[in-house]
Design an enzyme around this catalytic site. Structure first.
Site, PDB file in Angstrom:
ATOM      1  CB  THR A 181      -0.995   0.012   1.187  1.00 16.14           C
ATOM      2  OG1 THR A 181      -0.281  -0.171   2.400  1.00 16.14           O
ATOM      3  CG2 THR A 181      -2.029  -1.095   1.031  1.00 16.14           C
ATOM      4  CE  LYS A 183       0.506  -3.445   3.301  1.00 19.19           C
ATOM      5  NZ  LYS A 183      -0.321  -2.573   4.238  1.00 19.19           N
ATOM      6  CB  THR A 216      -1.129  -1.724   8.636  1.00 17.11           C
ATOM      7  OG1 THR A 216      -1.569  -0.777   9.472  1.00 17.11           O
ATOM      8  CG2 THR A 216      -2.037  -1.835   7.466  1.00 17.11           C
ATOM      9  CD  GLU A 227       2.609   5.174   6.250  1.00 12.36           C
ATOM     10  OE1 GLU A 227       1.797   4.488   5.619  1.00 12.36           O
ATOM     11  OE2 GLU A 227       2.295   5.853   7.241  1.00 12.36           O
ATOM     12  CG  ASN A 248       0.094   8.366   7.699  1.00 10.09           C
ATOM     13  OD1 ASN A 248      -0.612   7.403   7.457  1.00 10.09           O
ATOM     14  ND2 ASN A 248       1.381   8.248   7.966  1.00 10.09           N
ATOM     15  CB  THR A 302      -6.156  13.167  -1.522  1.00  5.94           C
ATOM     16  OG1 THR A 302      -4.776  13.011  -1.179  1.00  5.94           O
ATOM     17  CG2 THR A 302      -6.870  13.919  -0.439  1.00  5.94           C
TER      18      THR A 302
END
Length: 399
Positions: free
Chosen positions: A146, A172, A183, A270, A394, A399
């Site tokens: 993702t 992942k 996650t 991230e 994040n 969007t």
């Protein structure tokens, strides 16, 4: 060590179902041979996603023949309809492959709170079935991503009574990562035959010190799962005795593989620029050590200091102090960055020079060591820094 080792009898496919992403694979199918034993660990988040609920139920009633995984939509926070949708996907695959729907385990990752586009997913199944291949692992590692920036894949081979046994796995995860099971999805297969109780024990052991000891942002996801499938295609007598050297060798290979995947997840956190191991020792209990390690790992002030390469040890000290330990004697606490002693006897160590701390923090991988001076238990948590990019990724995620 062959990075692309496949598992005899286990076939994998990755195709595009356009669930959320355009022009990339986002649907994975893993075929398990008849008689495969499966073990799994799942999220402890109470709002667990529909696929997690269903995978748990199916695992309790049947031996899985198929793992069905989609990226881009988590099918979480979707209520009764989410369960119906997940079940519909299992049923569609079961009908195409003449198995019982309970022999399909569903997994999802992506945005929470949107309904799964079941029609698009099921429409892609025939294509996935025709693409099945024992060499499909690399494509699958990419398809389950993702916000990950790179695929995560690992392989281990070891000797088992004169035969070469293999473990291979993909994972992942890059955000909303905090145990228990972050996650995070991980799928591991082996050609070794293992009895179910032994398999579950080995997986639980491996997960505890790896996937359950990492944190990117302190948020436990709704969808985590880690599955270990033992296909038995090696032809060995099924392993069962936990104390046997064979199970020991399997455990070592499995834990090592999980460690590699867990490190890859934190490294790809991230916006992360640093991989930091928080090591707490001299605690009264493992849970106490873990409590301190987690408090440091989840402190935004510590994590932003890590990003700035700023050895602002007051933030680490404050996190230790608020971790909730009874009657902590601060005189006995020592804090280190790698080998550099910063805090001792309740304050800054007299020998400590700030440039030594800065030099450690400038590295892209280092450790924060805390000795509590009250026992001999220890715990370790892998974490990363918190950068501008984490906020950007994040803030823009939907969007």
């Amino acid at each position: 060590m062959a990075h692309h080792a496949s598992i005899k009898g286990v076939r994998v496919a990755a195709v595009s179902a356009a669930i959320r992403y355009r022009n990339r694979d986002d649907l994975v199918l893993i075929e398990l041979p008849q008689g495969t034993q499966c073990a799994a660990t799942f999220t402890r988040n109470a709002f667990c996603a529909a696929p997690v609920t269903l995978a748990r139920e199916h695992l309790a009633t049947a031996k899985p023949r198929w793992l069905l995984i989609n990226a881009g939509n988590a099918n979480a926070g979707t209520g009764a309809r989410g369960l119906t949708d997940a079940q519909a996907c299992c049923t569609a695959l079961a009908e195409l492959t003449q198995v019982d729907p309970a022999e399909v385990l569903p997994f999802s990752t992506g945005v929470i709170g949107e309904y799964l586009p079941v029609d698009r997913l099921t429409a892609a199944l025939p294509q996935a079935l025709s693409a099945l291949d024992e060499e499909g692992w690399e494509a699958a590692a990419r398809a389950i991503m993702t916000t990950d920036t790179r695929p995560k894949r690992a392989t281990r081979q070891f000797q088992l009574n004169g035969r070469q046994a293999t473990l291979t796995g993909i994972a992942k995860g890059a955000g909303m990562i905090r145990p228990d099971m972050a996650t995070m999805l991980a799928f591991i297969a082996t050609d070794v035959a293992i009895e179910p109780a032994c398999l579950q024990h080995c997986l639980a052991q491996a997960v505890e010190g790896t996937f359950n000891a990492i944190s990117i942002d302190g948020d436990t996801s709704t969808n985590d799962a880690c599955v270990l499938a033992a296909a038995g295609s090696l032809g060995n007598q099924p392993l069962s005795a936990l104390t046997s050297p064979e199970v020991g060798a399997f455990q070592q290979a499995l834990s090592s593989l999980c460690e590699e995947l867990a490190r890859a997840i934190v490294k790809d956190g991230e916006g992360a620029t640093k991989l930091v191991s928080i090591e707490v020792g001299e605690a009264r209990s493992v849970s106490e050590a873990r409590q301190v390690a987690d408090t440091i790992a989840h402190s935004p002030l510590v994590k932003t200091a890590l990003f700035a390469s700023d050895p602002n040890w007051g933030r680490i000290l404050a996190a230790v102090g608020r971790a909730g330990l009874d009657d902590l004697d601060i005189e006995k606490v020592r804090i280190r960055l790698d080998e550099v002693l910063i805090v001792s006897a309740g304050g800054r160590d007299p020998e400590y020079q700030e440039q030594a701390g800065k030099a450690v923090m400038a590295k892209d991988a280092f450790s924060i060591g805390v000795d509590l001076g009250r026992g001999d238990a220890s715990a370790r948590v892998l974490t990363c820094d918190l950068s501008y990019d984490y906020v950007r990724i994040n803030a823009e995620y939907r969007t």
